[in-house]
Design a protein around this motif. Structure first.
Motif, PDB file in Angstrom:
ATOM      1  N   ILE A  71     -18.529   3.107   6.095  1.00 14.65           N
ATOM      2  CA  ILE A  71     -18.712   1.949   5.827  1.00 14.65           C
ATOM      3  C   ILE A  71     -18.915   1.078   6.900  1.00 14.65           C
ATOM      4  O   ILE A  71     -20.310   0.120   6.803  1.00 14.65           O
ATOM      5  N   LYS A  72     -18.043   1.518   8.277  1.00 17.90           N
ATOM      6  CA  LYS A  72     -18.596   0.420   9.131  1.00 17.90           C
ATOM      7  C   LYS A  72     -19.302   1.293   9.591  1.00 17.90           C
ATOM      8  O   LYS A  72     -18.759   2.645  10.217  1.00 17.90           O
ATOM      9  N   GLU A  73     -19.686   0.397  10.481  1.00 13.96           N
ATOM     10  CA  GLU A  73     -20.958   1.901  11.771  1.00 13.96           C
ATOM     11  C   GLU A  73     -20.543   1.808  12.661  1.00 13.96           C
ATOM     12  O   GLU A  73     -20.946   2.809  12.739  1.00 13.96           O
ATOM     13  N   ASN A  74     -19.304   1.417  12.924  1.00 12.67           N
ATOM     14  CA  ASN A  74     -18.758   1.528  14.867  1.00 12.67           C
ATOM     15  C   ASN A  74     -17.865   2.786  14.146  1.00 12.67           C
ATOM     16  O   ASN A  74     -17.190   3.392  14.875  1.00 12.67           O
ATOM     17  N   GLY A  75     -17.211   3.692  12.932  1.00 11.53           N
ATOM     18  CA  GLY A  75     -16.761   4.335  12.751  1.00 11.53           C
ATOM     19  C   GLY A  75     -15.598   4.361  12.284  1.00 11.53           C
ATOM     20  O   GLY A  75     -14.080   5.045  12.686  1.00 11.53           O
ATOM     21  N   ASN A  76     -15.289   2.817  12.675  1.00 12.31           N
ATOM     22  CA  ASN A  76     -13.470   2.378  12.362  1.00 12.31           C
ATOM     23  C   ASN A  76     -13.048   2.776  10.410  1.00 12.31           C
ATOM     24  O   ASN A  76     -13.667   2.469   9.974  1.00 12.31           O
ATOM     25  N   PRO A  77     -11.671   2.703  10.701  1.00  9.73           N
ATOM     26  CA  PRO A  77     -11.321   3.240   9.694  1.00  9.73           C
ATOM     27  C   PRO A  77     -11.387   2.101   8.694  1.00  9.73           C
ATOM     28  O   PRO A  77     -12.047   0.627   9.304  1.00  9.73           O
ATOM     29  N   ASP A  78     -12.253   1.860   7.210  1.00 12.80           N
ATOM     30  CA  ASP A  78     -12.769   1.247   6.810  1.00 12.80           C
ATOM     31  C   ASP A  78     -12.003   1.568   5.198  1.00 12.80           C
ATOM     32  O   ASP A  78     -12.494   0.466   4.226  1.00 12.80           O
ATOM     33  N   LEU A  79     -11.448   1.623   4.366  1.00 11.57           N
ATOM     34  CA  LEU A  79     -11.453   2.494   3.038  1.00 11.57           C
ATOM     35  C   LEU A  79     -10.030   2.986   2.581  1.00 11.57           C
ATOM     36  O   LEU A  79      -8.737   4.120   3.660  1.00 11.57           O
ATOM     37  N   ALA A  80      -8.981   2.650   2.246  1.00 11.42           N
ATOM     38  CA  ALA A  80      -7.455   2.315   1.314  1.00 11.42           C
ATOM     39  C   ALA A  80      -7.527   2.201   0.449  1.00 11.42           C
ATOM     40  O   ALA A  80      -8.296   2.154  -0.705  1.00 11.42           O
ATOM     41  N   LEU A  81      -6.766   3.663  -0.562  1.00 10.00           N
ATOM     42  CA  LEU A  81      -6.306   3.704  -1.153  1.00 10.00           C
ATOM     43  C   LEU A  81      -4.849   3.538  -1.434  1.00 10.00           C
ATOM     44  O   LEU A  81      -4.331   4.094  -0.619  1.00 10.00           O
ATOM     45  N   VAL A  82      -4.191   2.978  -2.856  1.00  4.16           N
ATOM     46  CA  VAL A  82      -2.561   2.105  -2.791  1.00  4.16           C
ATOM     47  C   VAL A  82      -2.394   3.144  -4.301  1.00  4.16           C
ATOM     48  O   VAL A  82      -3.261   2.110  -6.173  1.00  4.16           O
ATOM     49  N   VAL A  83      -1.937   3.801  -4.990  1.00  2.00           N
ATOM     50  CA  VAL A  83      -1.403   4.166  -6.198  1.00  2.00           C
ATOM     51  C   VAL A  83      -0.335   3.923  -6.817  1.00  2.00           C
ATOM     52  O   VAL A  83       1.218   4.814  -5.761  1.00  2.00           O
ATOM     53  N   ASN A  84       0.187   3.718  -7.886  1.00  2.00           N
ATOM     54  CA  ASN A  84       1.673   3.239  -8.159  1.00  2.00           C
ATOM     55  C   ASN A  84       1.400   5.207  -8.850  1.00  2.00           C
ATOM     56  O   ASN A  84       1.321   4.940 -10.121  1.00  2.00           O
ATOM     57  N   THR A  85       2.680   5.695  -8.720  1.00  2.00           N
ATOM     58  CA  THR A  85       3.327   6.893  -9.520  1.00  2.00           C
ATOM     59  C   THR A  85       4.171   7.159 -10.385  1.00  2.00           C
ATOM     60  O   THR A  85       4.454   7.431 -10.920  1.00  2.00           O
TER      61      THR A  85
END
Lengths: 384, 384
Positions: free
Chosen positions: B18-32
Motif C-alpha cells: 500500500i505504501k510505495e516505499n515498501g514499509n509495513p502497512d497492513l495489520a490484523l488483530v484477532v480476538n480468539t
C-alpha cells in the motif's frame, strides 16, 4: 498622506529611544478641529493592555483631541504601574498641547507584553514629537508605529470635498477581534461620534475582523476613527460607511501582505453557507488549520486538510455535498476527489480557496497566510 | 506484547505494498475469545473517513472479532467507492478468517486524505497477514500502522490474572476529539461491552482527548478496546477503568513525544479554575497558541503569550489575579511581572506551564508540543 490626508489633522513620528535599536517608536496625531468627534474599537481579548483600558474610557466621551502611539513595548500585563504610565503619557501630551485635556487623549502601545515602558524616554519624547507636528507628518507617524512590520501601511479615500485616511501597523499576533494592530483613521467629514461609531463597527466587522494571519489575538488591538469636521461637508451615511470600509479593507490587505514570515496570502471564501455566522466559522477553521497552512507553503493543494478543518465546525453542511476549489480548480467535489490536483498552479503569492458548503446562500471571506519556517524563526526569537 | 499481551488475541503486520516505499502497512488483530466484547470511540470530526463510518456501525453490536488496520492511505473523502473498499476489506477478512462475519470486523485506516486505497494490494495483503497471525504478533502489528511516526507505540498493564495492552500510531493531525491516531487496546478480562465502553470513554476523556499537538483534528481517529475473556477473571469496575486509563495515558504520552518536528513536550496545567470545562478551555487555548509554541521552541519563557491566550477564552477569571509558572518559576503574578524570567531553565525537552486562574479549585492538564521549522517542513511536503 496617511492620517494627515484629511484636513484638520497634524501628526509626527520620532525615535524617542523606547526601542533599543534607535528606530522610530513614538507617534502623535492631533485633531485640530473644529470638531473633535471620535469612535474606537478595541481588542476583545479579556487580558487588555493598559492603553486599551485607558482609551476605552476616553472614547466613551466620543471626543478625542489627540492620540499618542508608541512601538517598542505593549504596556500589557504591567499592573497598576503600567496604567499609571499610560495616564502619565496622556497628561504629558495634554500639557505640551496647550488647551487639551488628558481625558480626551487616547494612547496606544505595541511591542512585547509584560515589560514596563521606559518612561524616562517616553515622556521627553512626547515633548519632542509635539514640537514636530505638521500637516505633512502622516507618513512619519505611520513609520513610528512599526514593530516587525517591514513596510508602513497607509491608505486614503477622497470623495466630494471630504477624505478618509489612515495608518496601520501589524505583522504578527494577527487574529480577529481584532487583528493585532494599531490603526488610526482620520476624516475631515463633519460627523458626530455616533455616526463615526456606526461606520467604524460596520467596517471592522467585515475587514480587520476577517484578517486572521496566525490565530493569535492581541492584548492591544486598537482602531480609532477621528473626525475634524474641517471639510464642512456632512456625507451621507452609506457613502461615508463605504469610504471607511474601503480604507479598512485596504489596510487589512496590507497587514496580510506583510505578515511575519509569510510566503503566501490566502483568501478563504466560504460560499453557499446557511448563515453568515456559519460562513465565518468555517472560514476561520480553515484559516487556522496549521497543517493546511503548511501545505499551502509547500504549494501542495491538499484539499483533504480543508475538509478536515470544515469537519470541526458546527456549521450546517453534509460531508458528501462539500466542494473545494483551490486557485480555480475544483479539486474536491461532493466530498470526494474532484478535478486533477496537478492542474492547480500554486506558484504565485496569492492563493484562493473556495469552500462551497452547499447549504444556503451566505458567504464570508477570511484572509490568512501560510505557516512557514520563517514565522517560527521570527517568533521563537522575538523577546530574546 | 502490545495487543497480544492479553490472552485470547493474535496479531500480525506485513508490507502489503500500500505504501510505495515498501514499509509495513497492513495489520490484523484477532480476538480468539471465548468472549468477543468490544467498545470504540471515534473522531468527532464531522467529515469522517469510510473506515470510521463502517466501524461505528460494527461497534454498535458490541462485538468485534477482528480489526484490519492499514497505513499508507486514510480512505477519507473518497465517496461511495471508498466505503465499498472498506466493506470489501471486512468481507475479505471474514472470508480468510473462517467462521467470522464481516459485520463484526472493524477497519481503521491512516494516511493521506482523498486518495482511494490500492485494493489490488490490500485484498491479497489481508490473506497474507492472516496467514501470519500469532500470539507474538503484537509488535509487528504496531509497526505496520506507523505513518510519520518515528517509533511504534505499545503499552501494557498487568494486574491479578488479567492484562490490558495496546498499540497506537499518531504523529500529526494530533488534536482532541480524538487526537489523530489509531489505537487498539485488548484485554483478557471477562467483561461485557457496556463495561468496556464505560471504561474506555472515561479513559479517553482525560488522556487522548487532552493531547493536542497541533490543533488539527483528524477524519480517522479510532480507539478500540477488545475483550477476549480468556483470563476468566472479571475485575472490579474501578480497577479495570484505572488499568485502561493507565494504558491510554502512557500511549498518549508516547504520541506527544513522537509528534512531527517537535523539540519540546509541553505540559499545560490549568489550576484553580471555576469548572473543569473552564480548565480544559484555557488549557487548549494555551496549547494552540502558535506564538507561544514558537517561543517555547526558542526557549523563551514568554508568559505574555500565555496571558493573551487565556484572554481569548470564556473561562471565569480576573486578569489581575492570573499567575503563570514556567518550569517552576512564577514569571507572572497577579497578571503582571513576577519572578525573574532569567531564572527559567528551558534547556530540557519537557516544559511545564502552570496557569493559575485563581477562580476555583478545578484542574485539567493538556499535553502539546512546540511549533518548529521541522513541523513546517514535514507538513509542507507530506503529500507531494
Amino acid at each position: 498622506m496617511s492620517v494627515t490626508a484629511a484636513k484638520g489633522f497634524t501628526a509626527a513620528g520620532i525615535a524617542a529611544g523606547i526601542k533599543e535599536n534607535g528606530n522610530p517608536d513614538l507617534a502623535l496625531v492631533v485633531n485640530t478641529g473644529p470638531r473633535l468627534a471620535a469612535a474606537g474599537v478595541f481588542t476583545s481579548n479579556r487580558v487588555k493592555a493598559a492603553p486599551v483600558l485607558w482609551s476605552e474610557q476616553v472614547l466613551k466621551g466620543g471626543r478625542v483631541s489627540a492620540v499618542v502611539l508608541n512601538s517598542g513595548g505593549a504596556n500589557a500585563c504591567t499592573g497598576p504601574k503600567g496604567f499609571q504610565d499610560t495616564h502619565a503619557t496622556a497628561e504629558k501630551a495634554a500639557e505640551v498641547l496647550d488647551g487639551h485635556s488628558a481625558g480626551e487623549i487616547a494612547v496606544a502601545s505595541t511591542g512585547l507584553i509584560g515589560v514596563l515602558l521606559p518612561m524616562d524616554k517616553l515622556l521627553p519624547g512626547v515633548e519632542t514629537v509635539a514640537a514636530q507636528l505638521s500637516e505633512h507628518g502622516g507618513e512619519k507617524a505611520a513609520i513610528a508605529i512599526k514593530t516587525t512590520d517591514t513596510v508602513h501601511k497607509t491608505s486614503v479615500v477622497t470623495k466630494d470635498g471630504w477624505t478618509v485616511g489612515g495608518m496601520a501597523k501589524g505583522a504578527g499576533m494577527l487574529a480577529p477581534g481584532l487583528a493585532t494592530m494599531l490603526v488610526v483613521l482620520t476624516t475631515d467629514a463633519d460627523l458626530e461620534s455616533d455616526a463615526l461609531d456606526e461606520a467604524l463597527r460596520a467596517a471592522t466587522r467585515t475587514t480587520f475582523d476577517r484578517v486572521d494571519s496566525d490565530g493569535c489575538m492581541s492584548t492591544n488591538d486598537t482602531v480609532l476613527l477621528l473626525a475634524s469636521g474641517a471639510s464642512r461637508v456632512t456625507p451621507g451615511h452609506e457613502e461615508f460607511a463605504e469610504a471607511v470600509r474601503a480604507v479598512c479593507d485596504d489596510l487589512g490587505q496590507q497587514l496580510i501582505r506583510d505578515a511575519e514570515g509569510a510566503s503566501k496570502d490566502i483568501k478563504v471564501e466560504v460560499i453557499n453557507a446557511a448563515t453568515e455566522d456559519d460562513a465565518v466559522e468555517v472560514g476561520r477553521a480553515i484559516a487556522r488549520n496549521n497543517l493546511l497552512k503548511c501545505a499551502i507553503h509547500g504549494e501542495d493543494p491538499n484539499w483533504g486538510r480543508v475538509l478536515s478543518a470544515i469537519g470541526t465546525t458546527s456549521a450546517a453542511f453534509e460531508a458528501d455535498r462539500l466542494n473545494v476549489a483551490i486557485n480555480g480548480v475544483w479539486v474536491c467535489k461532493n466530498g470526494g476527489v474532484g478535478e486533477d490536483r496537478d492542474k492547480v498552479d500554486m506558484r504565485y503569492r496569492e492563493v484562493r480557496i473556495v469552500a462551497d458548503l452547499a447549504a444556503g446562500s451566505e458567504t464570508a471571506t477570511i484572509w490568512t497566510n501560510d505557516l512557514t519556517a520563517d514565522y517560527v524563526h521570527e517568533n521563537s526569537a522575538y523577546s530574546s
